[in-house]
Write a protein that holds these residues in place. Structure first.
Motif, PDB file in Angstrom:
ATOM      1  N   GLU A  42       0.711  -1.207   0.010  1.00  0.00           N
ATOM      2  CA  GLU A  42       0.004   0.129  -0.040  1.00  0.00           C
ATOM      3  C   GLU A  42       0.862   1.387   0.064  1.00  0.00           C
ATOM      4  O   GLU A  42       1.166   1.963   1.020  1.00  0.00           O
ATOM      5  CB  GLU A  42      -1.061   0.151   1.023  1.00  0.00           C
ATOM      6  N   LYS A 108      -4.519   1.975  -0.903  1.00  0.00           N
ATOM      7  CA  LYS A 108      -5.635   1.520  -0.501  1.00  0.00           C
ATOM      8  C   LYS A 108      -6.351   0.920  -1.666  1.00  0.00           C
ATOM      9  O   LYS A 108      -7.130  -0.475  -1.966  1.00  0.00           O
ATOM     10  CB  LYS A 108      -6.536   1.864   0.394  1.00  0.00           C
ATOM     11  N   LYS A 111      -4.758  -2.118  -3.596  1.00  0.00           N
ATOM     12  CA  LYS A 111      -4.934  -3.259  -2.797  1.00  0.00           C
ATOM     13  C   LYS A 111      -6.292  -3.671  -2.844  1.00  0.00           C
ATOM     14  O   LYS A 111      -6.272  -5.207  -2.978  1.00  0.00           O
ATOM     15  CB  LYS A 111      -4.605  -3.033  -1.101  1.00  0.00           C
TER      16      LYS A 111
END
Length: 420
Positions: A42, A108, A111
């Motif tokens: 991240e 994020k 991910k």
């Protein structure tokens, strides 16, 4: 050496490449993703998911996870370099859209897409540690050679089509445009994230100043990161440097003192900009670059997608949005190819739709980006404070500037009322 076969090879596991893989899987089209980095982490700073980006991600079933990981924007607000209010407008759902506008950490977002690809395609179809090295096309296929992290050749991949989504420095694109250069006009940028008290509504996307004398873009990306109720606030600083400045390295560590000296007097009653910069957890420095639109994306069984196809200034949060639209458009075309049919016409149909539209966004991000509002006000006031914004420009004119950009970028309220 062994040969691995696949229907569609996606080179690059960033936002566009992963979205394409998820769309193809959703439509029953077999594909494989090949990403250069060995381990997905991240990393990065903030990104804003505009309603047209959220529409694409919602179609993949990712909206709940994205909303939970980010902050829904309430408004967008513009100020001059003296902190004086110029214009504001509601955003996302608050402006009547069916979907929200969300500020989120780029890592994020990546991910969430990566984990979804692993879960849906299966980890055996998502390959990390595969750096594109070379390829050979035939009338029927593309043979691709990747390198592992140690620089050794990996087993050859034989595919019907290769989709290059390997970013602004695309190695695949370089094969077809070997002499191409980045377009750098002297605008330097710094990006950082800071644990900070909520600013204004705590859900406000702010643009302050302009690139000629210094500009800041500021918005929150994570809420309540500590017991004090602070947010993780993303900021981006831009300024056009003196003539003769050379393009700096890509994503190198930035120095706080370089940024602070440009904004040292930006102390407003609603925000202390030097404090925001000084307390940042990390700073990256990189040039504001793009590439001129090109006349061709598709070469035989190879086509380009996202930043590999249309690198654009990171203004208006449009690079990722356009990549996501590319992905859905291309997936629809490839899904329409019947068994035994040649997929090449599908690649050309995708390019015919997306290339002219994205070329216009690239040019608009250069000439009249969303912060053109600030540029106009600075020109009319010669950079001096004003008594009242209505003495400088009408609200109708400001609204028109904002609406015109939305239309070109494809996220006007009217455009998003119709299906993709």
């Amino acid at each position: 050496m062994s040969v691995k076969s696949c229907g569609v090879a996606i080179v690059g596991g960033g936002v566009g490449g992963l979205a394409l893989a998820l769309h193809l899987h959703q439509r029953g089209v077999a594909c494989e993703v090949f990403e250069a980095v060995e381990q997905v982490r991240e990393l990065g700073v903030g990104i804003t998911l505009l309603p047209h980006a959220m529409r694409e991600l919602a179609a993949l079933g990712l909206q709940p996870a994205l909303e939970a990981a980010g902050i829904e924007n309430y408004e967008s607000a513009f100020f001059n370099r003296h902190g004086q209010f110029i214009y504001s407008e509601l955003r996302g759902r608050h402006a009547g859209y069916a979907l929200p506008e969300v500020g989120i950490h780029r890592g994020k977002l990546h991910k969430i897409l990566f984990d979804a690809a692993l879960a849906r395609l299966g980890p055996e179809h998502v390959h990390t540690g595969h750096r594109f090295d070379r390829m050979v096309q035939t009338d029927e296929s593309v043979n691709i050679t990747f390198k592992d992290p140690q620089g050794q050749d990996l087993p050859t991949v034989c595919t019907r089509v290769l989709i290059a989504s390997d970013g602004v420095n695309s190695a695949v694109r370089r094969l077809f445009y070997p002499d191409e250069k980045m377009v750098f006009t002297g605008i330097n940028t710094w990006r950082g994230v800071t644990r900070f008290d909520p600013i204004l509504t705590g859900k406000t996307y702010m643009r302050i100043g302009s690139i000629e004398t210094g500009k800041m873009v500021i918005y929150p990306i994570v809420d309540k990161v500590d017991d004090e109720g602070r947010q993780l606030v993303n900021w981006m600083a831009e300024i056009r440097m003196e003539e003769g400045v050379t393009q700096n390295d890509w994503n190198r560590a930035g120095r706080k003192e370089d940024v602070l000296k440009l904004f040292e007097d930006w102390h407003f009653d609603w925000l202390d900009v030097p404090k925001l910069i000084a307390e940042s957890e990390s700073i990256l420095e990189y040039p504001m670059v793009d590439k001129d639109p090109i006349a061709q994306w598709t070469f035989g069984r190879v086509t380009l997608l996202g930043d590999a196809a249309h690198p654009m200034y990171p203004r208006g949060s449009n690079g990722s949005a356009q990549a996501l639209i590319d992905a859905r458009t291309l997936a629809d075309e490839l899904a329409g190819v019947a068994a035994g049919e040649d997929p090449l016409p599908a690649l050309h149909r995708y390019e015919a739709v997306r290339r002219p539209l994205t070329a216009k966004v690239v040019q608009t991000n250069r000439s009249t980006p969303p912060d053109f509002i600030n540029i106009v006000v600075e020109e009319r006031t010669k950079g001096e404070p004003f008594r009242h914004i209505d003495d400088v420009i009408s609200q109708d004119e400001l609204r028109k500037i904002s609406d015109d950009y939305k239309k070109i970028a494809g996220f006007s309220l009217e455009a998003l009322k119709t299906p993709a």
